[in-house]
Design an enzyme around this catalytic site. Structure first.
Site, PDB file in Angstrom:
ATOM      1  N   ARG A   1       0.821  -1.230   0.000  1.00  0.00           N
ATOM      2  CA  ARG A   1       0.000   0.000   0.000  1.00  0.00           C
ATOM      3  C   ARG A   1       0.852   1.276   0.000  1.00  0.00           C
ATOM      4  O   ARG A   1       0.425   2.329   0.461  1.00  0.00           O
ATOM      5  CB  ARG A   1      -0.956   0.047   1.193  1.00  0.00           C
ATOM      6  CG  ARG A   1      -1.991  -1.041   1.203  1.00  0.00           C
ATOM      7  CD  ARG A   1      -2.929  -0.941  -0.011  1.00  0.00           C
ATOM      8  NE  ARG A   1      -3.920  -2.000   0.066  1.00  0.00           N
ATOM      9  CZ  ARG A   1      -3.737  -3.227  -0.424  1.00  0.00           C
ATOM     10  NH1 ARG A   1      -2.611  -3.541  -1.062  1.00  0.00           N
ATOM     11  NH2 ARG A   1      -4.672  -4.146  -0.312  1.00  0.00           N
TER      12      ARG A   1
ATOM     13  N   SER B   1     -11.357  -0.278   2.295  1.00  0.00           N
ATOM     14  CA  SER B   1     -10.826  -0.543   3.643  1.00  0.00           C
ATOM     15  C   SER B   1     -10.358   0.768   4.254  1.00  0.00           C
ATOM     16  O   SER B   1      -9.577   1.494   3.635  1.00  0.00           O
ATOM     17  CB  SER B   1      -9.644  -1.505   3.570  1.00  0.00           C
ATOM     18  OG  SER B   1     -10.093  -2.744   3.093  1.00  0.00           O
TER      19      SER B   1
ATOM     20  N   GLU C   1      -6.249   4.335   5.853  1.00  0.00           N
ATOM     21  CA  GLU C   1      -5.828   4.097   4.463  1.00  0.00           C
ATOM     22  C   GLU C   1      -6.240   5.238   3.515  1.00  0.00           C
ATOM     23  O   GLU C   1      -5.410   5.722   2.750  1.00  0.00           O
ATOM     24  CB  GLU C   1      -6.364   2.756   3.960  1.00  0.00           C
ATOM     25  CG  GLU C   1      -5.799   2.396   2.602  1.00  0.00           C
ATOM     26  CD  GLU C   1      -6.240   1.017   2.113  1.00  0.00           C
ATOM     27  OE1 GLU C   1      -6.036   0.030   2.825  1.00  0.00           O
ATOM     28  OE2 GLU C   1      -6.776   0.949   1.007  1.00  0.00           O
TER      29      GLU C   1
HETATM   30  C1  LIG Z   1     -15.443  -0.223  -2.547  1.00  0.00           C
HETATM   31  C2  LIG Z   1     -13.955   0.023  -2.601  1.00  0.00           C
HETATM   32  C3  LIG Z   1     -13.084  -1.048  -2.690  1.00  0.00           C
HETATM   33  C4  LIG Z   1     -11.698  -0.839  -2.743  1.00  0.00           C
HETATM   34  N1  LIG Z   1     -10.878  -1.925  -2.810  1.00  0.00           N
HETATM   35  C5  LIG Z   1      -9.542  -1.739  -2.834  1.00  0.00           C
HETATM   36  C6  LIG Z   1      -8.666  -2.873  -2.889  1.00  0.00           C
HETATM   37  O1  LIG Z   1      -9.091  -4.014  -2.919  1.00  0.00           O
HETATM   38  N2  LIG Z   1      -7.331  -2.646  -2.903  1.00  0.00           N
HETATM   39  C7  LIG Z   1      -6.817  -1.390  -2.894  1.00  0.00           C
HETATM   40  O2  LIG Z   1      -5.585  -1.260  -2.925  1.00  0.00           O
HETATM   41  N3  LIG Z   1      -7.606  -0.297  -2.861  1.00  0.00           N
HETATM   42  C8  LIG Z   1      -8.961  -0.439  -2.823  1.00  0.00           C
HETATM   43  N4  LIG Z   1      -9.780   0.656  -2.753  1.00  0.00           N
HETATM   44  C9  LIG Z   1      -9.201   2.009  -2.692  1.00  0.00           C
HETATM   45  C10 LIG Z   1      -9.139   2.739  -4.050  1.00  0.00           C
HETATM   46  O3  LIG Z   1     -10.109   2.255  -4.938  1.00  0.00           O
HETATM   47  C11 LIG Z   1      -7.782   2.654  -4.730  1.00  0.00           C
HETATM   48  O4  LIG Z   1      -6.778   3.137  -3.868  1.00  0.00           O
HETATM   49  C12 LIG Z   1      -7.736   3.449  -6.037  1.00  0.00           C
HETATM   50  O5  LIG Z   1      -6.587   3.110  -6.759  1.00  0.00           O
HETATM   51  C13 LIG Z   1      -7.774   4.964  -5.847  1.00  0.00           C
HETATM   52  O6  LIG Z   1      -7.795   5.577  -7.133  1.00  0.00           O
HETATM   53  P1  LIG Z   1      -8.571   6.904  -7.392  1.00  0.00           P
HETATM   54  O7  LIG Z   1      -8.412   7.250  -8.818  1.00  0.00           O
HETATM   55  O8  LIG Z   1      -9.990   6.798  -6.926  1.00  0.00           O
HETATM   56  O9  LIG Z   1      -7.764   7.921  -6.483  1.00  0.00           O
HETATM   57  P2  LIG Z   1      -8.318   9.084  -5.545  1.00  0.00           P
HETATM   58  O10 LIG Z   1      -9.138   8.512  -4.453  1.00  0.00           O
HETATM   59  O11 LIG Z   1      -8.927  10.152  -6.354  1.00  0.00           O
HETATM   60  O12 LIG Z   1      -6.953   9.627  -4.936  1.00  0.00           O
HETATM   61  C14 LIG Z   1      -6.229   8.865  -3.993  1.00  0.00           C
HETATM   62  C15 LIG Z   1      -4.823   9.461  -3.860  1.00  0.00           C
HETATM   63  O13 LIG Z   1      -4.126   9.275  -5.085  1.00  0.00           O
HETATM   64  C16 LIG Z   1      -3.733  10.530  -5.613  1.00  0.00           C
HETATM   65  N5  LIG Z   1      -3.893  10.457  -7.067  1.00  0.00           N
HETATM   66  C17 LIG Z   1      -4.980  10.027  -7.758  1.00  0.00           C
HETATM   67  N6  LIG Z   1      -4.740  10.105  -9.074  1.00  0.00           N
HETATM   68  C18 LIG Z   1      -3.490  10.600  -9.203  1.00  0.00           C
HETATM   69  C19 LIG Z   1      -2.669  10.933 -10.321  1.00  0.00           C
HETATM   70  N7  LIG Z   1      -3.086  10.796 -11.578  1.00  0.00           N
HETATM   71  N8  LIG Z   1      -1.428  11.426 -10.078  1.00  0.00           N
HETATM   72  C20 LIG Z   1      -0.977  11.595  -8.804  1.00  0.00           C
HETATM   73  N9  LIG Z   1      -1.709  11.310  -7.723  1.00  0.00           N
HETATM   74  C21 LIG Z   1      -2.951  10.816  -7.926  1.00  0.00           C
HETATM   75  C22 LIG Z   1      -4.643  11.561  -4.971  1.00  0.00           C
HETATM   76  O14 LIG Z   1      -4.034  12.837  -4.929  1.00  0.00           O
HETATM   77  C23 LIG Z   1      -4.824  10.962  -3.611  1.00  0.00           C
HETATM   78  O15 LIG Z   1      -3.703  11.287  -2.825  1.00  0.00           O
HETATM   79  C24 LIG Z   1     -11.177   0.484  -2.694  1.00  0.00           C
HETATM   80  C25 LIG Z   1     -12.069   1.563  -2.619  1.00  0.00           C
HETATM   81  C26 LIG Z   1     -13.438   1.342  -2.550  1.00  0.00           C
HETATM   82  C27 LIG Z   1     -14.359   2.519  -2.465  1.00  0.00           C
END
Ligand SMILES: Cc1cc2nc3c(=O)[nH]c(=O)nc-3n(C[C@H](O)[C@H](O)[C@H](O)COP(=O)(O)OP(=O)(O)OC[C@H]3O[C@@H](n4cnc5c(N)ncnc54)[C@H](O)[C@@H]3O)c2cc1C
Length: 352
Positions: free
Chosen positions: A170, A245, A346
């Site tokens: 992570r 999570s 997280e």
């Molecule tokens: C129902 C559910 C299930 C999930 N299951 C998992 C799982 O099994 N495993 C897991 O690891 N995660 C899981 N997650 C967490 C999440 O989906 C992941 O971490 C996902 O990759 C976040 O991507 P995002 O585009 O939504 O980022 P955001 O939530 O928009 O941003 C998260 C962070 O990443 C940064 N960020 C986003 N895009 C960029 C970019 N292009 N450049 C630089 N920084 C950036 C943001 O600034 C922020 O700090 C889950 C979430 C939910 C809601």
């Protein structure tokens, strides 16, 4: 063709851009569809001395009720992934704003394995290297070969190799040592033809038994399993308003088992744990929550714990960030008081 001018909007509520559906407004907000627009937006922020926040799919994010007094860049860089093949392997370069699950589906649909266990994770492709997303024994660090970024220190676009990303559980340089320095604009993944899907986790081995499934079958199985655990976003389902999570599995010293055993009057072999780096152990955060009384369906005001997943804090409908903070603090304090373990949050927090 003339470029669409960058539109900087003002006072845009952030809640609809997050899976928790929580959060106040961004003072400034821009949809970033090209790398040129990204440079323009950064110039605007610098000229006006504004802090910048990069928003992907908002699925790992908790935005404070006061919102963000700066510029939010919503990464919407999209388009068809480009591919190169050398016979034994194929590489895809995917724009950062593309939907992660759609990419997983397209890879699995071609009979290629490597990301099948990561089906159903919401968010964008650009968000995946940030916390090295992982599930069911697989993580993106295994297939990412390069990450194209805008380096805010030099204002140059550069390509970082897998090892330069510093991936761990992570973690990566993007959410630790170099937090805030890089904006991901594209990610390149490499897949090796003929590799079998990754089936190590009990949930999956139970599901398939003796059969050897195709990647697309694993894709669907993972989504079904995730749905059963409330870990799939399904419009209208209350357990879907979460950020996944909420706590990381803590990595602690071996003698912590003794403390937990004493508190719960349990022998060590009854406490679930796995070996971790440097002789330490990893404990399941969900188990600690349950032992501290925070079980599925627990309610505190407008916040709660998912009825299907102990680790997912949910917005029960009208929750504010303050409600989630209150539940988080209650959990952290009790777990700390009982076991001397600090549970690390997280989701990324924007504002206080
Ligand atoms: C129902 C559910 C299930 C999930 N299951 C998992 C799982 O099994 N495993 C897991 O690891 N995660 C899981 N997650 C967490 C999440 O989906 C992941 O971490 C996902 O990759 C976040 O991507 P995002 O585009 O939504 O980022 P955001 O939530 O928009 O941003 C998260 C962070 O990443 C940064 N960020 C986003 N895009 C960029 C970019 N292009 N450049 C630089 N920084 C950036 C943001 O600034 C922020 O700090 C889950 C979430 C939910 C809601």
């Amino acid at each position: 063709m003339p470029q669409t001018p960058l539109e900087i909007q003002q006072n845009i509520p952030l809640a609809p851009f997050t899976t928790l559906r929580i959060g106040g407004p961004a003072r400034y907000f821009a949809e970033i569809r090209t790398e040129a627009a990204l440079l323009e937006a950064i110039a605007f922020a610098r000229k006006n001395s504004l802090p910048v926040f990069v928003l992907g799919g908002g699925s790992n994010l908790l935005v404070a009720d006061s919102g963000f007094d700066g510029l939010v860049l919503h990464i919407a860089l999209d388009g068809t992934p480009s591919s190169t093949s050398n016979g034994s392997s194929i590489e895809y370069t995917v724009p950062a704003g593309a939907e992660w699950n759609a990419f997983v589906l397209s890879v699995c649909g071609q009979g290629i394995s490597g990301v099948e266990c990561l089906a159903g994770i919401p968010g964008t492709v650009g968000g995946t290297p940030v916390q090295n997303v992982g599930a069911y024994g697989q993580e993106v660090a295994e297939t990412v070969v390069a990450v194209r970024v805008l380096d805010l220190e030099t204002t140059d676009f550069v390509t970082l190799s897998n090892s330069e990303c510093g991936f761990a559980y992570r973690r990566s340089i993007f959410n630790t040592t170099h937090r805030g320095r890089y904006i991901v604009t594209a990610v390149t993944f490499r897949f090796h033809h003929g590799r079998k899907p990754h089936l190590t986790y009990a949930d999956l081995t139970r599901y398939f038994g003796e059969t050897q499934p195709a990647p697309i079958e694993v894709y669907h199985a993972v989504r079904t399993i995730r749905h059963g655990k409330g870990m799939l976003i399904v419009e209208g389902e209350p357990d879907s308003r979460s950020a996944g999570s909420f706590f990381k599995n803590p990595i602690v010293a071996l003698d912590t088992l003794q403390r937990i055993g004493d508190t719960l009057q349990l022998s060590h072999d009854k406490i679930p744990h796995w070996p971790a780096e440097s002789g330490q152990i990893k404990l399941p955060a969900a188990w600690l929550l349950e032992r501290a009384g925070f079980v599925k369906g627990y309610i505190l005001g407008n916040a709660g714990i998912s009825s299907r997943h102990t680790l997912a804090l949910i917005n029960r409908g009208d929750a504010h960030a303050a409600d989630i903070f209150a539940l988080r603090d209650a959990i952290q304090q009790k777990v700390n008081a009982l076991f001397g373990i600090h549970l690390e949050q997280e989701p990324v927090q924007l504002g206080r």
